[in-house]
Every structure is written in C-alpha cells, then in structure tokens.
Design a protein around this motif. Structure first.
Motif, PDB file in Angstrom:
ATOM      1  N   ILE A  75    -158.275 -63.477 -25.387  1.00  0.00           N
ATOM      2  CA  ILE A  75    -159.112 -63.598 -24.422  1.00  0.00           C
ATOM      3  C   ILE A  75    -158.674 -64.849 -23.344  1.00  0.00           C
ATOM      4  O   ILE A  75    -158.693 -64.589 -22.286  1.00  0.00           O
ATOM      5  N   ARG A  76    -158.376 -65.884 -23.912  1.00  0.00           N
ATOM      6  CA  ARG A  76    -157.870 -67.051 -22.838  1.00  0.00           C
ATOM      7  C   ARG A  76    -156.798 -66.545 -22.164  1.00  0.00           C
ATOM      8  O   ARG A  76    -156.496 -66.773 -20.872  1.00  0.00           O
ATOM      9  N   ALA A  77    -155.835 -66.014 -22.774  1.00  0.00           N
ATOM     10  CA  ALA A  77    -154.520 -65.497 -22.102  1.00  0.00           C
ATOM     11  C   ALA A  77    -154.899 -64.330 -21.191  1.00  0.00           C
ATOM     12  O   ALA A  77    -154.052 -64.586 -19.945  1.00  0.00           O
ATOM     13  N   LEU A 109    -159.186 -72.908 -17.405  1.00  0.00           N
ATOM     14  CA  LEU A 109    -159.728 -72.991 -18.867  1.00  0.00           C
ATOM     15  C   LEU A 109    -159.991 -74.433 -19.194  1.00  0.00           C
ATOM     16  O   LEU A 109    -159.344 -75.496 -18.934  1.00  0.00           O
ATOM     17  N   ILE A 110    -161.099 -74.843 -19.629  1.00  0.00           N
ATOM     18  CA  ILE A 110    -161.691 -76.235 -20.081  1.00  0.00           C
ATOM     19  C   ILE A 110    -161.512 -76.249 -21.419  1.00  0.00           C
ATOM     20  O   ILE A 110    -161.690 -75.433 -22.156  1.00  0.00           O
ATOM     21  N   GLY A 111    -160.752 -77.551 -21.800  1.00  0.00           N
ATOM     22  CA  GLY A 111    -160.386 -77.530 -23.237  1.00  0.00           C
ATOM     23  C   GLY A 111    -161.708 -77.808 -24.029  1.00  0.00           C
ATOM     24  O   GLY A 111    -162.895 -78.236 -23.643  1.00  0.00           O
ATOM     25  N   THR A 112    -161.737 -77.066 -25.307  1.00  0.00           N
ATOM     26  CA  THR A 112    -162.777 -76.955 -26.202  1.00  0.00           C
ATOM     27  C   THR A 112    -162.807 -77.884 -27.605  1.00  0.00           C
ATOM     28  O   THR A 112    -163.457 -78.173 -28.222  1.00  0.00           O
ATOM     29  N   HIS A 156    -159.779 -57.572 -25.607  1.00  0.00           N
ATOM     30  CA  HIS A 156    -159.490 -57.363 -24.251  1.00  0.00           C
ATOM     31  C   HIS A 156    -160.760 -56.914 -23.687  1.00  0.00           C
ATOM     32  O   HIS A 156    -161.183 -57.014 -22.323  1.00  0.00           O
ATOM     33  N   GLN A 157    -161.547 -56.107 -24.485  1.00  0.00           N
ATOM     34  CA  GLN A 157    -163.027 -55.791 -24.080  1.00  0.00           C
ATOM     35  C   GLN A 157    -163.782 -56.942 -23.556  1.00  0.00           C
ATOM     36  O   GLN A 157    -164.609 -56.991 -22.627  1.00  0.00           O
ATOM     37  N   ILE A 158    -163.820 -57.975 -24.461  1.00  0.00           N
ATOM     38  CA  ILE A 158    -164.414 -59.081 -24.056  1.00  0.00           C
ATOM     39  C   ILE A 158    -164.119 -59.853 -23.086  1.00  0.00           C
ATOM     40  O   ILE A 158    -165.041 -60.427 -21.961  1.00  0.00           O
ATOM     41  N   ALA A 159    -162.823 -59.936 -22.715  1.00  0.00           N
ATOM     42  CA  ALA A 159    -162.420 -60.541 -21.327  1.00  0.00           C
ATOM     43  C   ALA A 159    -162.603 -59.754 -20.415  1.00  0.00           C
ATOM     44  O   ALA A 159    -162.949 -60.313 -19.346  1.00  0.00           O
ATOM     45  N   ASP A 160    -162.736 -58.388 -20.313  1.00  0.00           N
ATOM     46  CA  ASP A 160    -163.207 -57.546 -19.218  1.00  0.00           C
ATOM     47  C   ASP A 160    -164.623 -58.123 -18.713  1.00  0.00           C
ATOM     48  O   ASP A 160    -164.901 -58.035 -17.862  1.00  0.00           O
TER      49      ASP A 160
END
Length: 438
Positions: A70-72, A82-85, A154-158
C-alpha cells in the motif's frame, strides 16, 4: 515519405521485423515469468497529501507485506507524502488518536488488521480516517487466500487514492508488454507495479502492438510466427486466440472500439497501408476507413467510438489526424515539428498523447485539444509507445536505459517519473489495461 520497417507501423528504432518461418512455442493460458521489474522513482506531484499508513497488525509477515504494498503504491504516484509511523499498529475497532497523528503531520491515517481463519483464508479489515475532521472516511472488510493478499493490498490503495484525491486509483490494473530475451519474445502481463508477471505468449518471432480489450479479458496483437504480420485476438482466461486479420500483405496496429465489438487494423491488401475495421470476434465485416495516397497507420478510437485518430504522412511528414467513421475529410491535429507519431487519446478525450521527434530525440508529448498547447513530458532520447492509465493520471512508455529498452512511466503533468527495469531482457510496447470489473 517516412520509413516504416514493417510497411504498416512507424518504427523509429526499427526493432520489429519479420524474421522467417514460424517457431511458436509455449502458448499458455498465463504462466509465471521469471523476471521481476525494479522500480525507481523521481519527482513529486504539485500537491502532496500527508498520510500515515500504520502497520496492519495481527498476522506478522503478511500484515507487514500488505502495508508495504500500500505504501509503495501511493509513493509511486508522487502525490502522497508518507508520515512515519514508528511501527505503530492500530485496532480497526477503535478510532485513532486524531490529535496525535495530526501533530505528527498526517492529514489522514490508514490502518487495519489481518487474521487467518480456520478455512485458511485471511480476513482483512481496513479503515481510513481524517485527522482534521476527526472522522472515518472509509472502511471495508476483505477475505482472501494468501495468493490474493497482494491484490487486496492494491484494492485498499485504490480506495485510499480515490477517497483523498477524488480520482479512481489504478493500482489494481494490469500492464501488458513484450519482453525480448535473446532470440525469444514473450507477451507478458503484470500488475500495475510491475510485479507478478505472467507469460501469455512466447515465440521465437516478433510480437508487437499489444492492446487491451475494454473489458480486460482479451489482448489483440501482431505476431510474425507465420512469416508475415498477422493480427490475433487472444482470450487471456482460456489462452484461445483467433487470427482476425490475415490478409495478403501486412496486417498490423490493432485498436479496440470502446464497446469491444470492433477492431481497427492497418492493412496493405489494396496497396499502401490504410485503416479498416473488422469484427473483433472473428475478423468478419471488413470496412475501409481511410482513403489516401500515403501511409495511414496506428489508429485509435476516440472515447465516443465515432472517430479514429491515426498517423499519416499524407502532408509529407508523419502527423496525427482525426477522421469520422461516418466519412468526410480527416482533420490534422499536430503542427509542432515535422515528426509526430503513435497517438493515444486520454480517457476523457481531452488530451492527445504521441511520440514527437525534437532535435533528433524521440520524446513523449501531450496536446491539450482545446487549447492546442503542447507539453513535452519526457526528456529521453528514445521514448516510444506511450499508453494512458485508465484514470488518465499516468502514462507508461518504453524508454532507453543503458542501451536497452525498459518500461518507464510519467505523470500526466510530467512532474513524476518512474523507471521499471527488468534485470535480464528488454521491455517494449507497453500498454496499460482497463479498470478491473470487480
């Protein structure tokens, strides 16, 4: 007049040539490929959305792998910061501490969990929250096997992309391209991030001009396996394929109509390369579209299906034209420079994409059809075969790197560039698939 190596396609690099008798081997309904693509990214979008993606907890390595996908995906667009977690995991059942994540600089935070059920299927719960509004923006549950976790990521990233930008994401889409390794050509299909490549066709003769059907179930392409270029329509789920254009002379440059019922093709059956349409199922219903004394090639349908856009040298040098399928004179669209080829039209029909030769270099250009404003999107020496993502936000193309052809991508505004290189082989003629139906 422009040189066309096959007689039906303008080919600045001249790599695709007929090469003798057929030697097709290994036609399969999709087999795993050995080579993986490596992605390098440069540039950032005009707007970057600060977001934190917390680790998906509950299943160890599987949760970590999903989070990284997801991050990529979001990072590749250049539109997210992206904020570090710090390795934080959050419960999908409990709202996050909005103030804490806001103080870290995140306008939104995505989080979730993954667990393995008794049926050997994974249950995934995902949430997206707005730290400013202090409210949940999105939430959904998925179920899938271990082999489906990457697709679910990928679906979550979408979903994240669409909720934040308002534009549908393309991370669940697929790419098709030709990989040349030694004397072997492979028609490969991969995820939009270049991973999970599968071989749809393998041949010792060139494969060129792959293009997706609008529903993503078929590819049309040109194969030289019979000693001449023939257009095939290939069903990806069954591996069955049909030679839909096999006329005397050259058969080339297929393009699907928006409803998938017809293909535009380039034929030399009546002399010079001209554009025709045929039924995509069996090649019947041949109709001639262009009538010129030059080479007409590389057709694409406009999104409304009423016109085609194509390359022609009827004015003395290759330029892009538009012609109605109902007849009438073709309209010239490109006027900058004396060499513009390989047209593609954006999904909304507002932007024309093409390969422009400028100062001896081949570069990807876009043209705003309302203002006639041209923008050069790439700065390589041999950038070819552009293809729009189905949301119109990115373009994939073939570039030259270290003397070999690789996949590359650029944002539609030219600000973000990616290189997707294969460790062994040359990648050519990429085409971006449509949105998935599910």
């Amino acid at each position: 007049m422009i040189k066309a190596t096959t007689g039906v396609r303008y080919a600045p690099t001249g790599w695709a040539r007929a090469a003798g008798a057929a030697a097709l081997f290994g036609l399969a309904s999709m087999t795993p490929a050995q080579a993986q693509l490596r992605v390098d990214i440069s540039g950032t979008g005009a707007t970057q959305y600060p977001i934190a993606i917390a680790d998906f907890g509950g299943a160890g390595a599987e949760g970590t792998a999903m989070t990284e996908v997801i991050r990529a995906d979001l990072t590749r667009t250049g539109q997210f910061r992206l904020i570090g977690t710090g390795g934080a995991t959050l419960s999908a059942d409990t709202p996050p501490d909005y103030a804490e994540w806001r103080n870290r600089g995140a306008d939104s935070i995505a989080y979730g969990s993954i667990s393995l059920g008794a049926d050997a299927r994974y249950d995934i719960r995902y949430r997206l929250a707005d730290t400013i509004l202090q409210d949940q923006l999105d939430g959904v549950a998925f179920s899938g096997t271990a082999q489906q976790l990457r697709r679910i990521s990928h679906q979550i990233a979408d979903r994240i992309y669409e909720k934040i930008t308002g534009v549908r994401g393309v991370f669940s889409t697929r790419l098709a391209y030709v990989l040349k390794q030694g004397n072997t050509f492979e028609l490969q299909i991969a995820d939009a991030d270049g991973q999970n490549p599968q071989v749809a066709l393998r041949s010792r003769e060139p494969i060129i001009s792959p293009t997706w059907s609008p529903d993503g179930t078929r590819l049309a392409y040109v194969s030289f396996e019979s000693g001449k270029p023939v257009v095939y329509a290939h069903n990806l789920s069954t591996g069955q394929r049909v030679p839909v254009a096999n006329y005397k002379g050259n058969n080339s440059a297929p393009a699907w109509s928006p409803d998938g019922s017809r293909l535009a093709v380039v034929l030399t059956r009546d002399g010079l390369s001209q554009i025709y349409t045929i039924n995509s199922s069996d090649g019947s219903g041949l109709q001639r579209v262009t009538q010129s004394g030059g080479i007409d090639t590389e057709p694409v349908f406009t999104p409304d299906g009423r016109s085609i856009i194509f390359t022609s040298d009827r004015s003395g040098s290759p330029q892009i034209y538009r012609a109605s399928l109902d007849g009438g004179n073709a309209q010239r669209l490109t006027f900058n420079g004396n060499y513009n080829i390989s047209p593609r039209i954006s999904p909304d029909g507002n932007t024309l994409l093409y390969v422009a030769r400028r100062n001896g270099d081949f570069r990807i250009a876009s043209l705003d059809l309302a203002t006639n404003q041209e923008t050069l999107l790439t700065n390589g020496r041999d950038d070819l075969s552009p293809s729009f993502a189905p949301n119109g936000m990115q373009i994939i193309y073939a570039a030259s790197l270290g003397g070999r052809s690789v996949l590359a991508a650029v944002s539609s505004d030219g600000r973000v560039r990616q290189t997707l290189s294969v460790l062994n082989g040359e990648v050519r003629e990429p085409t971006w698939g449509p949105f998935p139906n599910n």
